[in-house]
Design an enzyme around this catalytic site. Sequence first.
Site, PDB file in Angstrom:
ATOM      1  N   ARG A 125       7.845   6.928   5.514  1.00 22.02           N
ATOM      2  CA  ARG A 125       7.508   8.352   5.706  1.00 22.02           C
ATOM      3  C   ARG A 125       8.127   8.891   6.999  1.00 22.02           C
ATOM      4  O   ARG A 125       8.616  10.035   7.046  1.00 22.02           O
ATOM      5  CB  ARG A 125       5.984   8.492   5.768  1.00 22.02           C
ATOM      6  CG  ARG A 125       5.522   9.931   5.758  1.00 22.02           C
ATOM      7  CD  ARG A 125       4.064  10.100   6.127  1.00 22.02           C
ATOM      8  NE  ARG A 125       3.206   9.008   5.771  1.00 22.02           N
ATOM      9  CZ  ARG A 125       1.936   8.912   6.192  1.00 22.02           C
ATOM     10  NH1 ARG A 125       1.431   9.856   6.969  1.00 22.02           N
ATOM     11  NH2 ARG A 125       1.187   7.902   5.864  1.00 22.02           N
TER      12      ARG A 125
ATOM     13  N   ARG B  20       0.865  -1.182   0.000  1.00 21.77           N
ATOM     14  CA  ARG B  20       0.000   0.000   0.000  1.00 21.77           C
ATOM     15  C   ARG B  20       0.899   1.230   0.000  1.00 21.77           C
ATOM     16  O   ARG B  20       1.845   1.308   0.772  1.00 21.77           O
ATOM     17  CB  ARG B  20      -0.881   0.013   1.244  1.00 21.77           C
ATOM     18  CG  ARG B  20      -1.758  -1.212   1.362  1.00 21.77           C
ATOM     19  CD  ARG B  20      -2.449  -1.236   2.712  1.00 21.77           C
ATOM     20  NE  ARG B  20      -3.293  -2.407   2.852  1.00 21.77           N
ATOM     21  CZ  ARG B  20      -3.960  -2.710   3.949  1.00 21.77           C
ATOM     22  NH1 ARG B  20      -3.871  -1.925   5.019  1.00 21.77           N
ATOM     23  NH2 ARG B  20      -4.707  -3.780   4.007  1.00 21.77           N
TER      24      ARG B  20
ATOM     25  N   ASP C 146       1.215   5.543   0.186  1.00 20.29           N
ATOM     26  CA  ASP C 146       0.540   6.719   0.725  1.00 20.29           C
ATOM     27  C   ASP C 146       0.045   7.612  -0.403  1.00 20.29           C
ATOM     28  O   ASP C 146       0.420   7.453  -1.569  1.00 20.29           O
ATOM     29  CB  ASP C 146       1.497   7.514   1.614  1.00 20.29           C
ATOM     30  CG  ASP C 146       1.852   6.772   2.887  1.00 20.29           C
ATOM     31  OD1 ASP C 146       1.009   6.000   3.367  1.00 20.29           O
ATOM     32  OD2 ASP C 146       2.969   6.977   3.403  1.00 20.29           O
TER      33      ASP C 146
END
Length: 200
Positions: free
Chosen positions: A198, A50, A52
Amino acid sequence: LRRLALLVEYEGTRYHGFQYQSNATSIQGELEEAIYRLTGERSRVQGAGRTDAGVHALGQVAAFDTWAGYPPAVFSQALNHYLPEDISVRDALEVPLDFDPRRGAVSREYRYSILNSATPSSLLRRSVHLVRSTLDVTAMQQAARLLEGERDFAPFSGPLPAGRSSTVRNMYRCSVGRDGGLIALEMIASGFLPQQVRRT
C-alpha cells in the site's frame, strides 16, 4: 485429524481484509463459518497472508484442520454452497499436518490496476483506481525497477508484529505496464511487510 489447503478467490469490496475481526466482516470469518456449517466443527483457518480492507484475491492459500472425512473435492463444492457469492474455493487438497500456508509460500504477488481515463468505468469500478490526469508510464517503469532485488523495505513498513525484526525482503519483480487506458503495477516478492504494498 486432517489438514486441508484451500485455494480461495474473493472480491474483497465489502470485507475488512482477510484476518478475522470480532467487530467486522472478514474473509477468514466467512470461511470459518462455512466450515462450521458443513462439518459442525469450529476450525481456525490459517491464511498465506493478511490482506487490507477491499483487497481482492485470485488465488490465496488457506488451511484448516478437520476430523470430517469428506474428499477434498466435496469440501470445495460444499464450502462454495455455504460461502457468499463474492468468495469461492477454487480447489482443495489434503496436505501434511505440519503444512503452514504462510511459511510455505515461495512468493506472493500483488497487482494494482489503474484506470487512466477522464471518465470512470461502471463495470470496473470495484477493481480499478481512477486517475484522470495522464500518467507517465515510462517514469513509473523506471521507478518500479529500482525496487527490485533484496533490500531493506523498512521505510515502507507499518508497525511490525512482536518478535519480527527483519525488514529485508527480496522483490523478484516490480513492473508497470499499460494496455489502453488500464495501467497495471505488479509486484512479486519473497514476502511483504505490513502495509508495504500500500505504501509503495
